[in-house]
Scaffold this active site. Structure first.
Site, PDB file in Angstrom:
ATOM      1  N   ASN A   6       0.856  -1.180   0.000  1.00 45.33           N
ATOM      2  CA  ASN A   6       0.000   0.000   0.000  1.00 45.33           C
ATOM      3  C   ASN A   6       0.900   1.240   0.000  1.00 45.33           C
ATOM      4  OD1 ASN A   6      -2.303  -1.658   0.294  1.00 45.33           O
ATOM      5  ND2 ASN A   6      -1.998  -1.716   2.489  1.00 45.33           N
ATOM      6  N   GLY A  46      -4.122   3.216   0.892  1.00 46.98           N
ATOM      7  CA  GLY A  46      -4.414   2.440   2.087  1.00 46.98           C
ATOM      8  C   GLY A  46      -3.231   2.247   3.024  1.00 46.98           C
ATOM      9  N   HIS A  65       6.509  -1.381   3.444  1.00 52.08           N
ATOM     10  CA  HIS A  65       6.322  -2.752   3.890  1.00 52.08           C
ATOM     11  C   HIS A  65       5.518  -3.533   2.872  1.00 52.08           C
ATOM     12  CE1 HIS A  65       2.963  -0.432   5.634  1.00 52.08           C
ATOM     13  NE2 HIS A  65       2.254  -1.545   5.629  1.00 52.08           N
TER      14      HIS A  65
END
Length: 124
Positions: free
Chosen positions: A98, A104, A111
Site C-alpha cells: 500500500n 491504504g 512494507h
C-alpha cells in the site's frame, strides 16, 4: 535492546520493531531486511517484510533500492512456504504494497504484506 540505525525515523513503529525496541513475532532477519507476523492478520499466513532502512513508501523508492527490493521479492516465496502457504499452483499467496493515504498505507515505512493460506480470508 539495540538502537535504531542513524537513517531510521525516531517515531516510526517499524523502525523500532526492526531495531528490537518494540516486540514482534520475528519470521526472518538479515542485515537489510526484517520480517515479522502482522498483529491483525487477514489470513492464516500474514507477515510483513520491511527494509531496516527507513523508506517511507514506494513513492520514495529509487534505482538505489532495486537490489534491496529484488531481494525482498525473491525471499518471499520461501518464507511463505515456511509459514504455511500451500504450494503453487493450487495454493499460493498474495503480496501487497500500500502506498500513501489513497493507497491504504497506514504505517509510513515501506512494507510488503505477504498473505496466504486456505480461503476465505478476512480481507481481499
Amino acid at each position: 535492546m539495540s538502537q535504531p540505525p542513524a537513517h531510521a525515523s525516531d517515531n516510526c513503529i517499524f523502525c523500532k520493531i526492526a531495531a528490537g525496541q518494540t516486540p514482534s513475532r520475528k519470521v526472518y532477519e538479515d542485515d537489510e531486511i526484517f520480517v515479522f507476523h502482522d498483529i491483525q492478520p487477514w489470513a492464516p499466513v500474514h507477515f510483513l517484510m520491511i527494509p531496516k532502512m527507513h523508506v517511507a513508501s514506494m513513492a520514495q523508492v529509487g534505482p538505489e533500492h532495486a537490489g534491496l527490493l529484488g531481494r525482498m521479492m525473491a525471499l518471499a516465496p520461501g518464507l511463505a512456504a515456511e509459514q504455511g502457504c500451500n504450494p503453487y499452483p493450487e495454493g499460493g499467496f498474495r503480496m501487497v504494497i500500500n502506498t500513501g493515504a489513497e493507497g491504504g498505507q497506514e504505517v509510513h515505512h515501506l512494507h510488503i504484506h505477504v498473505i496466504g493460506g486456505p480461503r476465505p480470508w478476512l480481507k481481499g
